[in-house]
Enzyme design. Structure first.
Site, PDB file in Angstrom:
ATOM      1  N   TYR A  68      -4.606 -28.050   9.373  1.00 22.35           N
ATOM      2  CA  TYR A  68      -3.167 -28.187   9.156  1.00 22.35           C
ATOM      3  C   TYR A  68      -2.793 -27.677   7.770  1.00 22.35           C
ATOM      4  O   TYR A  68      -3.643 -27.554   6.871  1.00 22.35           O
ATOM      5  CB  TYR A  68      -2.715 -29.645   9.333  1.00 22.35           C
ATOM      6  CG  TYR A  68      -3.047 -30.571   8.191  1.00 22.35           C
ATOM      7  CD1 TYR A  68      -2.158 -30.755   7.126  1.00 22.35           C
ATOM      8  CD2 TYR A  68      -4.247 -31.289   8.159  1.00 22.35           C
ATOM      9  CE1 TYR A  68      -2.455 -31.622   6.077  1.00 22.35           C
ATOM     10  CE2 TYR A  68      -4.548 -32.147   7.120  1.00 22.35           C
ATOM     11  CZ  TYR A  68      -3.656 -32.309   6.078  1.00 22.35           C
ATOM     12  OH  TYR A  68      -3.955 -33.155   5.031  1.00 22.35           O
ATOM     13  N   CYS A  69      -1.509 -27.347   7.612  1.00 21.85           N
ATOM     14  CA  CYS A  69      -0.974 -26.963   6.305  1.00 21.85           C
ATOM     15  C   CYS A  69       0.387 -27.648   6.167  1.00 21.85           C
ATOM     16  O   CYS A  69       0.537 -28.786   6.598  1.00 21.85           O
ATOM     17  CB  CYS A  69      -0.867 -25.439   6.175  1.00 21.85           C
ATOM     18  SG  CYS A  69       0.201 -24.669   7.404  1.00 21.85           S
ATOM     19  N   ARG A  70       1.357 -26.984   5.601  1.00 20.82           N
ATOM     20  CA  ARG A  70       2.669 -27.608   5.461  1.00 20.82           C
ATOM     21  C   ARG A  70       3.433 -27.605   6.789  1.00 20.82           C
ATOM     22  O   ARG A  70       3.900 -28.643   7.244  1.00 20.82           O
ATOM     23  CB  ARG A  70       3.506 -26.902   4.389  1.00 20.82           C
ATOM     24  CG  ARG A  70       4.935 -27.410   4.373  1.00 20.82           C
ATOM     25  CD  ARG A  70       5.719 -27.104   3.132  1.00 20.82           C
ATOM     26  NE  ARG A  70       5.662 -25.709   2.737  1.00 20.82           N
ATOM     27  CZ  ARG A  70       6.263 -25.227   1.650  1.00 20.82           C
ATOM     28  NH1 ARG A  70       6.945 -26.041   0.872  1.00 20.82           N
ATOM     29  NH2 ARG A  70       6.187 -23.968   1.326  1.00 20.82           N
ATOM     30  N   GLY A  72       2.343 -25.246   9.558  1.00 17.14           N
ATOM     31  CA  GLY A  72       1.541 -24.658  10.632  1.00 17.14           C
ATOM     32  C   GLY A  72       1.226 -23.187  10.494  1.00 17.14           C
ATOM     33  O   GLY A  72       0.410 -22.663  11.251  1.00 17.14           O
ATOM     34  N   ILE A  99       1.872 -30.852   8.183  1.00 17.50           N
ATOM     35  CA  ILE A  99       2.067 -32.205   7.655  1.00 17.50           C
ATOM     36  C   ILE A  99       3.549 -32.581   7.676  1.00 17.50           C
ATOM     37  O   ILE A  99       3.892 -33.767   7.791  1.00 17.50           O
ATOM     38  CB  ILE A  99       1.482 -32.347   6.226  1.00 17.50           C
ATOM     39  CG1 ILE A  99       1.421 -33.829   5.837  1.00 17.50           C
ATOM     40  CG2 ILE A  99       2.249 -31.516   5.221  1.00 17.50           C
ATOM     41  CD1 ILE A  99       0.641 -34.099   4.554  1.00 17.50           C
TER      42      ILE A  99
END
Length: 277
Positions: A68-70, A72, A99
């Site tokens: 995951y990142c901020r 996607g 996230i």
């Protein structure tokens, strides 16, 4: 065994974690250290996107990976790099919405248009690909002006120049495969292209809107989106190479794909340089 990247939504994440023994999966945050320090999903391990390719040995091939990142975008690129590195037994998940989605923040969905149907003529496919390169060129050139005189501005200008080089390569094969004679040169053709739709089938306005207006956040978002744009182009040319039967065109598509992948690395290095601490 080859594994496809599986999209998983925030409301499914906890269910997946509860159904899977902790020793059988890794939750990987591919953002930058500063972002991770501010907040992260409990149990996550930090491996920033710029470090993914050099830290593959830490990603146990037997375990399921949840990336995951901020929102996607970066994690989808990370997942693709892991997939390209070779076969693995464990499943490979990308958290849609990142996230931000997991924290319940509203996300604006930008539709991904199907611009290259399989029955499209080769000449039309090439023209459309060239137009998308023009779109990326316009996007980067506008942002290069915004950051003119700064290191980031120079990097973005270079990316724009690379898109023009790619458009020129596509033009050569478009002209060769056109059912009617093409008398205009590249410069005239490139000038005429509107570049309205960029990689991913998204209009320039949609990509620009995702940058936001907060100066402190805008630069990170810019690099995040540039990473997505270059990955979309990489994936596009790989897909076209698989579909084409002309060996010369296939070689061209694969060459362009590798160059777009190199662009991804340029952007991830910039992420590390500007946001590595």
């Amino acid at each position: 065994m080859s594994r496809q990247v599986i999209d998983i939504f925030p409301d499914e994440l906890e269910e997946l974690k509860n159904k899977t023994r902790e020793r059988d999966y890794l939750l990987i945050d591919v953002r930058q250290p500063g972002e991770f320090a501010q907040s992260h999903i409990p149990g996550a391990q930090l491996i920033p996107l710029p470090e993914i390719e050099n830290r593959m040995t830490e990603l146990d091939g037997e375990k399921n990976l949840i990336l995951y990142c901020r929102t996607g975008g970066r994690s989808s690129v990370a997942a693709a790099l892991i997939k390209d590195a070779g076969p693995r037994q464990g499943a490979l998940y990308n958290l849609v919405g990142g996230i931000a989605g997991w924290e319940g923040k509203a996300l604006k969905d930008i539709p991904h248009l199907e611009l290259f149907p399989r029955d499209m003529a080769l000449s039309q496919t090439l023209y459309r690909a060239m137009n998308m390169e023009k779109g990326a060129w316009l996007f980067y050139n506008e942002l290069a002006q915004e950051y003119k005189g700064k290191e980031l501005g120079d990097m973005i200008k270079d990316l724009g120049g690379m898109e023009e080089v790619h458009a020129r390569a596509v033009f050569t094969y478009w002209k060769k495969n056109s059912p009617t004679p093409i008398t205009d040169g590249f410069e005239e053709t490139f000038e005429r292209l509107d570049g309205r739709i960029m990689e991913g089938g998204k209009p320039i306005s949609a990509w620009m809107a995702r940058l936001g207006t907060d100066p402190e956040d805008r630069m990170l978002r810019l690099l995040e989106l540039a990473c997505e744009i270059e990955y979309y182009a990489y994936d596009l040319y790989r897909g076209l190479a698989k579909r084409d039967r002309d060996s010369e065109a296939v070689r061209t598509y694969l060459m362009l794909a590798e160059q777009e992948k190199a662009h991804v690395r340029v952007v991830t290095k910039a992420l590390d340089r500007f946001f590595g601490d």
